[in-house]
Scaffold this motif. Structure first.
Motif, PDB file in Angstrom:
ATOM      1  N   ALA A 132       0.835  -1.209   0.000  1.00 43.54           N
ATOM      2  CA  ALA A 132       0.000   0.000   0.000  1.00 43.54           C
ATOM      3  C   ALA A 132       0.868   1.256   0.000  1.00 43.54           C
ATOM      4  O   ALA A 132       0.551   2.238  -0.686  1.00 43.54           O
ATOM      5  N   GLY A 133       1.960   1.227   0.736  1.00 46.96           N
ATOM      6  CA  GLY A 133       2.882   2.371   0.754  1.00 46.96           C
ATOM      7  C   GLY A 133       3.523   2.606  -0.604  1.00 46.96           C
ATOM      8  O   GLY A 133       3.617   3.750  -1.067  1.00 46.96           O
ATOM      9  N   ILE A 134       3.943   1.538  -1.251  1.00 50.87           N
ATOM     10  CA  ILE A 134       4.550   1.666  -2.580  1.00 50.87           C
ATOM     11  C   ILE A 134       3.529   2.174  -3.588  1.00 50.87           C
ATOM     12  O   ILE A 134       3.822   3.058  -4.400  1.00 50.87           O
ATOM     13  N   ILE A 135       2.323   1.656  -3.530  1.00 49.15           N
ATOM     14  CA  ILE A 135       1.262   2.109  -4.438  1.00 49.15           C
ATOM     15  C   ILE A 135       0.954   3.587  -4.197  1.00 49.15           C
ATOM     16  O   ILE A 135       0.781   4.361  -5.144  1.00 49.15           O
ATOM     17  N   ALA A 136       0.931   4.013  -2.924  1.00 51.92           N
ATOM     18  CA  ALA A 136       0.667   5.421  -2.607  1.00 51.92           C
ATOM     19  C   ALA A 136       1.769   6.323  -3.170  1.00 51.92           C
ATOM     20  O   ALA A 136       1.483   7.401  -3.702  1.00 51.92           O
ATOM     21  N   LEU A 137       3.028   5.890  -3.066  1.00 53.26           N
ATOM     22  CA  LEU A 137       4.136   6.669  -3.617  1.00 53.26           C
ATOM     23  C   LEU A 137       4.020   6.812  -5.133  1.00 53.26           C
ATOM     24  O   LEU A 137       4.196   7.902  -5.684  1.00 53.26           O
ATOM     25  N   VAL A 138       3.735   5.709  -5.817  1.00 58.50           N
ATOM     26  CA  VAL A 138       3.641   5.740  -7.272  1.00 58.50           C
ATOM     27  C   VAL A 138       2.452   6.589  -7.718  1.00 58.50           C
ATOM     28  O   VAL A 138       2.576   7.444  -8.607  1.00 58.50           O
ATOM     29  N   VAL A 139       1.292   6.385  -7.097  1.00 59.18           N
ATOM     30  CA  VAL A 139       0.108   7.169  -7.472  1.00 59.18           C
ATOM     31  C   VAL A 139       0.325   8.649  -7.149  1.00 59.18           C
ATOM     32  O   VAL A 139      -0.014   9.529  -7.954  1.00 59.18           O
ATOM     33  N   GLY A 140       0.915   8.940  -5.990  1.00 59.19           N
ATOM     34  CA  GLY A 140       1.213  10.326  -5.636  1.00 59.19           C
ATOM     35  C   GLY A 140       2.150  10.973  -6.638  1.00 59.19           C
ATOM     36  O   GLY A 140       1.982  12.128  -7.020  1.00 59.19           O
ATOM     37  N   GLY A 141       3.143  10.217  -7.105  1.00 55.34           N
ATOM     38  CA  GLY A 141       4.060  10.743  -8.111  1.00 55.34           C
ATOM     39  C   GLY A 141       3.407  10.923  -9.459  1.00 55.34           C
ATOM     40  O   GLY A 141       3.709  11.870 -10.190  1.00 55.34           O
ATOM     41  N   LEU A 142       2.495  10.030  -9.801  1.00 54.13           N
ATOM     42  CA  LEU A 142       1.823  10.128 -11.102  1.00 54.13           C
ATOM     43  C   LEU A 142       0.872  11.327 -11.176  1.00 54.13           C
ATOM     44  O   LEU A 142       0.664  11.883 -12.254  1.00 54.13           O
ATOM     45  N   VAL A 143       0.304  11.734 -10.061  1.00 56.92           N
ATOM     46  CA  VAL A 143      -0.605  12.884 -10.076  1.00 56.92           C
ATOM     47  C   VAL A 143       0.129  14.207  -9.853  1.00 56.92           C
ATOM     48  O   VAL A 143      -0.470  15.268  -9.956  1.00 56.92           O
ATOM     49  N   THR A 144       1.420  14.137  -9.556  1.00 54.78           N
ATOM     50  CA  THR A 144       2.243  15.329  -9.395  1.00 54.78           C
ATOM     51  C   THR A 144       2.801  15.726 -10.758  1.00 54.78           C
ATOM     52  O   THR A 144       3.279  14.870 -11.494  1.00 54.78           O
ATOM     53  N   PRO A 145       2.758  17.006 -11.115  1.00 55.33           N
ATOM     54  CA  PRO A 145       3.289  17.420 -12.423  1.00 55.33           C
ATOM     55  C   PRO A 145       4.771  17.088 -12.567  1.00 55.33           C
ATOM     56  O   PRO A 145       5.549  17.264 -11.631  1.00 55.33           O
ATOM     57  N   ALA A 146       5.151  16.621 -13.741  1.00 55.93           N
ATOM     58  CA  ALA A 146       6.545  16.261 -14.001  1.00 55.93           C
ATOM     59  C   ALA A 146       7.416  17.495 -14.212  1.00 55.93           C
ATOM     60  O   ALA A 146       8.582  17.512 -13.849  1.00 55.93           O
TER      61      ALA A 146
END
Length: 150
Positions: A13-27
C-alpha cells in the motif's frame, strides 16, 4: 502467520501510494530564486556568460550549453548535471539596484520517475537553484547572503 500478510499489505500500500502520488504530481517544474550581491552588473554578466568559468564556482559538476538566443538581457543556458544526468534550463537576469546587483535565476526542469517526483514535490524543487546562487555569492566572497523566493 497473518501478521506477515498484514506487513506485506502495508508495504504494498505504501509503494502504491508513492507511485500514485508521483503520477498525479506534475513532471515539469519552474522555480525562481533571487539574491543581491555587492558587484556590478557587468562583472556578473561577464562571469555568467563565460561557460568555462562555471567549473570554478558551480556547486556540482555540470555540462553547460548555450541555446541560440537573441536576448542580451538574459543569459540562457541548458545544464546537465554530470552526477545525475538530469537536464535543466537556467535563465539568469541581472538588474542594478542602487549599490548592488539583483541576480534572478529561473530554473525549469522535469522529473520523470514518479517516486522521485513525489519526494521532490514534497521537499520543493528550489534546492539546486539555491545551492547555485549561494555558490555564486561565495565565489565573490559574500557569505551568508539570503536567497529569496521570487
Amino acid at each position: 502467520m497473518y501478521w506477515i500478510l498484514v506487513i506485506m499489505a502495508a508495504i504494498a500500500a505504501g509503494i502504491i501510494a508513492l507511485v500514485v502520488g508521483g503520477l498525479v504530481t506534475p513532471a515539469d517544474y519552474c522555480v525562481v530564486r533571487r539574491i543581491r550581491l555587492q558587484r556590478s552588473t557587468h562583472e556578473l554578466r561577464t562571469l555568467l556568460a563565460d561557460l568555462d568559468a562555471y567549473d570554478q564556482w558551480a556547486p556540482s559538476p555540470v555540462t553547460i550549453e548555450r541555446p541560440a538566443s537573441s536576448d542580451t538581457e538574459v543569459v540562457a543556458l541548458r545544464v546537465t548535471d554530470d552526477d545525475t544526468k538530469s537536464q535543466i534550463r537556467w535563465e539568469w537576469r541581472i538588474e542594478a539596484d542602487s549599490a548592488q546587483s539583483v541576480i534572478t535565476l529561473t530554473e525549469w526542469g522535469r522529473v520523470g520517475n514518479p517516486v522521485i517526483r513525489f519526494f521532490a514535490a514534497l521537499r520543493g524543487h528550489g534546492g539546486n537553484a539555491e545551492r547555485t546562487l549561494r555558490a555564486l555569492a561565495e565565489h565573490f566572497d559574500e557569505f551568508g547572503v539570503s536567497v529569496e523566493r521570487a
